[in-house]
Design an enzyme around this catalytic site. Sequence first.
Site, PDB file in Angstrom:
ATOM      1  N   GLY A   1     -11.523  23.432 -11.057  1.00  0.00           N
ATOM      2  CA  GLY A   1     -12.508  24.372 -11.698  1.00  0.00           C
ATOM      3  C   GLY A   1     -14.003  23.760 -11.711  1.00  0.00           C
ATOM      4  O   GLY A   1     -14.783  24.308 -12.461  1.00  0.00           O
ATOM      5  N   THR A   2     -14.266  22.660 -10.881  1.00  0.00           N
ATOM      6  CA  THR A   2     -15.623  22.235 -10.613  1.00  0.00           C
ATOM      7  C   THR A   2     -16.614  23.259 -10.433  1.00  0.00           C
ATOM      8  O   THR A   2     -17.736  23.268 -11.219  1.00  0.00           O
ATOM      9  CB  THR A   2     -15.597  21.188  -9.527  1.00  0.00           C
ATOM     10  OG1 THR A   2     -14.403  20.469  -9.578  1.00  0.00           O
ATOM     11  CG2 THR A   2     -16.626  20.306  -9.630  1.00  0.00           C
TER      12      THR A   2
ATOM     13  N   HIS B   1     -15.985  13.107  -9.656  1.00  0.00           N
ATOM     14  CA  HIS B   1     -14.344  13.000 -10.075  1.00  0.00           C
ATOM     15  C   HIS B   1     -13.995  11.735 -10.450  1.00  0.00           C
ATOM     16  O   HIS B   1     -12.879  11.391 -10.383  1.00  0.00           O
ATOM     17  CB  HIS B   1     -13.870  13.442  -8.745  1.00  0.00           C
ATOM     18  CG  HIS B   1     -14.035  15.031  -8.185  1.00  0.00           C
ATOM     19  ND1 HIS B   1     -13.956  15.972  -8.824  1.00  0.00           N
ATOM     20  CD2 HIS B   1     -14.355  15.389  -6.744  1.00  0.00           C
ATOM     21  CE1 HIS B   1     -14.148  16.883  -8.152  1.00  0.00           C
ATOM     22  NE2 HIS B   1     -14.586  16.893  -6.775  1.00  0.00           N
TER      23      HIS B   1
ATOM     24  N   SER C   1      -4.611  25.026  -4.092  1.00  0.00           N
ATOM     25  CA  SER C   1      -6.042  25.030  -3.768  1.00  0.00           C
ATOM     26  C   SER C   1      -6.643  24.105  -2.895  1.00  0.00           C
ATOM     27  O   SER C   1      -7.184  24.383  -1.868  1.00  0.00           O
ATOM     28  CB  SER C   1      -6.949  25.050  -5.127  1.00  0.00           C
ATOM     29  OG  SER C   1      -8.191  25.163  -4.814  1.00  0.00           O
TER      30      SER C   1
ATOM     31  N   TYR D   1      -8.622  25.149 -16.995  1.00  0.00           N
ATOM     32  CA  TYR D   1      -8.855  26.208 -16.112  1.00  0.00           C
ATOM     33  C   TYR D   1      -8.252  27.408 -16.693  1.00  0.00           C
ATOM     34  O   TYR D   1      -8.845  28.595 -16.837  1.00  0.00           O
ATOM     35  CB  TYR D   1      -8.575  25.848 -14.991  1.00  0.00           C
ATOM     36  CG  TYR D   1      -8.724  27.007 -13.825  1.00  0.00           C
ATOM     37  CD1 TYR D   1      -9.923  26.731 -12.726  1.00  0.00           C
ATOM     38  CD2 TYR D   1      -7.862  28.013 -13.597  1.00  0.00           C
ATOM     39  CE1 TYR D   1     -10.223  27.728 -11.860  1.00  0.00           C
ATOM     40  CE2 TYR D   1      -8.052  28.804 -12.390  1.00  0.00           C
ATOM     41  CZ  TYR D   1      -9.186  28.699 -11.853  1.00  0.00           C
ATOM     42  OH  TYR D   1      -9.555  29.750 -10.768  1.00  0.00           O
TER      43      TYR D   1
ATOM     44  N   GLY E   1      -8.952  31.961  -7.275  1.00  0.00           N
ATOM     45  CA  GLY E   1      -9.241  32.032  -8.561  1.00  0.00           C
ATOM     46  C   GLY E   1      -8.511  32.443  -9.522  1.00  0.00           C
ATOM     47  O   GLY E   1      -8.922  33.154 -10.607  1.00  0.00           O
TER      48      GLY E   1
HETATM   49  P1  PAP Z   1     -14.274  21.069  -5.982  1.00  0.00           P
HETATM   50  O1  PAP Z   1     -13.491  20.360  -6.970  1.00  0.00           O
HETATM   51  O2  PAP Z   1     -13.937  20.726  -4.604  1.00  0.00           O
HETATM   52  O3  PAP Z   1     -15.645  21.414  -6.212  1.00  0.00           O
HETATM   53  P2  PAP Z   1     -13.273  23.693  -7.436  1.00  0.00           P
HETATM   54  O4  PAP Z   1     -14.380  24.297  -7.769  1.00  0.00           O
HETATM   55  O5  PAP Z   1     -12.737  22.816  -8.410  1.00  0.00           O
HETATM   56  O6  PAP Z   1     -13.490  22.538  -6.042  1.00  0.00           O
HETATM   57  O7  PAP Z   1     -11.945  24.241  -7.049  1.00  0.00           O
HETATM   58  C1  PAP Z   1     -12.046  25.891  -6.070  1.00  0.00           C
HETATM   59  C2  PAP Z   1     -11.052  26.737  -6.990  1.00  0.00           C
HETATM   60  O8  PAP Z   1     -11.998  27.110  -8.195  1.00  0.00           O
HETATM   61  C3  PAP Z   1     -10.669  27.619  -6.216  1.00  0.00           C
HETATM   62  O9  PAP Z   1      -9.521  27.859  -6.599  1.00  0.00           O
HETATM   63  P3  PAP Z   1      -8.174  28.710  -5.632  1.00  0.00           P
HETATM   64  O10 PAP Z   1      -8.194  27.971  -4.362  1.00  0.00           O
HETATM   65  O11 PAP Z   1      -6.909  28.606  -6.482  1.00  0.00           O
HETATM   66  O12 PAP Z   1      -8.746  29.946  -5.729  1.00  0.00           O
HETATM   67  C4  PAP Z   1     -11.664  28.669  -6.452  1.00  0.00           C
HETATM   68  O13 PAP Z   1     -11.033  30.014  -5.879  1.00  0.00           O
HETATM   69  C5  PAP Z   1     -11.901  28.469  -8.013  1.00  0.00           C
HETATM   70  N1  PAP Z   1     -13.062  28.988  -8.261  1.00  0.00           N
HETATM   71  C6  PAP Z   1     -14.171  29.074  -8.009  1.00  0.00           C
HETATM   72  N2  PAP Z   1     -15.116  29.465  -8.661  1.00  0.00           N
HETATM   73  C7  PAP Z   1     -14.500  30.234  -9.652  1.00  0.00           C
HETATM   74  C8  PAP Z   1     -14.800  30.990 -10.796  1.00  0.00           C
HETATM   75  N3  PAP Z   1     -15.911  31.429 -11.017  1.00  0.00           N
HETATM   76  N4  PAP Z   1     -13.730  31.385 -11.665  1.00  0.00           N
HETATM   77  C9  PAP Z   1     -12.555  31.033 -11.403  1.00  0.00           C
HETATM   78  N5  PAP Z   1     -12.174  30.306 -10.217  1.00  0.00           N
HETATM   79  C10 PAP Z   1     -13.061  29.824  -9.437  1.00  0.00           C
END
Ligand code: PAP
Length: 328
Positions: free
Chosen positions: A77-78, A142, A172, A230, A294
């Site tokens: 959820g970063t 992280h 993910s 999340y 998401g």
């Molecule tokens: P990171 O740690 O590499 O920055 P991060 O943003 O934590 O990544 O993970 C991406 C996940 O958050 C994706 O999940 P999924 O693969 O299960 O779909 C992405 O879709 C989801 N994500 C990104 N933005 C949002 C948002 N605004 N609301 C909900 N989920 C989101």
Amino acid sequence: MSSSSSVPDYLRDENLTQKTKDLISSLPSEKGWLVCQMYQFQGRWHTQALLKGILTCQKQFEAKDSDIILVTNPKSGTTWLKALVFALINRHKFPVYSSSSGEHPLLVTNPHSLVPFLEGVYYESPDFDFSQLSSPRLMNTHISHLSLPESVKSSPCKIVYCCRKPKDMFVSLWHFGKKLAPEETADYPIEKAVEAFCQGKFIGGPFWDHVLEYWYASLENPNKVLFVSYEELKKKTGDTIKRIAEFLGCGFVGEEEVRAIVKLCSFESLSSLEVNREGKLPSGMETRAFFRKGEVGGWRDTLTESLAEVIDRTIEEKFQGSGLKFSC
Ligand code: PAP
């Protein structure tokens, strides 16, 4: 990894000083999934590059009392948390509910470009001057609680930690890896990736130590560490924003503002923006890699029941007695 892929530099194994190379050569090391080689430092597995970023961060980062640090395991959820907290703390400078929201930075900039990633920045620019960021400084990492720079632990700065159900986090990451490095991951069996995940041998892993350290820190010092999930963000986004606002001492946030932040930062809204469909980060990584489904429980379309059980058994064992529950 092929040099033509969009894998960011901090996942590569290049550009290290002799001192870092010497330290790294003394650490336990294993071949990893998605990354060529991983090294165990302070109980966690890292790429050489991220390790360099962490070491520089530990040495150089000086926390300020007003700092806000967002912490996650990768894929927990970063991106979303960065967007929400950015919108929240900048709501006076960049109103979210008026007609001027058409100019809001989140509409034209990916959240990763608005909130610096500590160890990634320190890897790419070891001399980066974080003091130039406007106050309150908002950053993400992280890094495990154990490996945080001393000044972060000792100052009154605030930490917001977001955790995600491990099966969704794994899935993910699995798809992220395939998107980022299709050639390198094409023949990698998912069974092997699940095995590595459950042995804790994943970037930043073991994931359970990461979560538990911040979980206990939040129980011991609730004014310092706020623990959110999340799933909670999905179910009650507005209430969770209010909880974060109260924790950060953001002052009154009106219902209309909360609703506007929820909308602006929703998956549907962010993922449909041009900057998040067609854009690239300075590292060259495509911004759309951060938006997939998401969803909560989305692991079902990728993991078989038996692989899900392997992860469930690990969760059961590792989180037993902690008070943290990850159902379904
Ligand atoms: P990171 O740690 O590499 O920055 P991060 O943003 O934590 O990544 O993970 C991406 C996940 O958050 C994706 O999940 P999924 O693969 O299960 O779909 C992405 O879709 C989801 N994500 C990104 N933005 C949002 C948002 N605004 N609301 C909900 N989920 C989101």
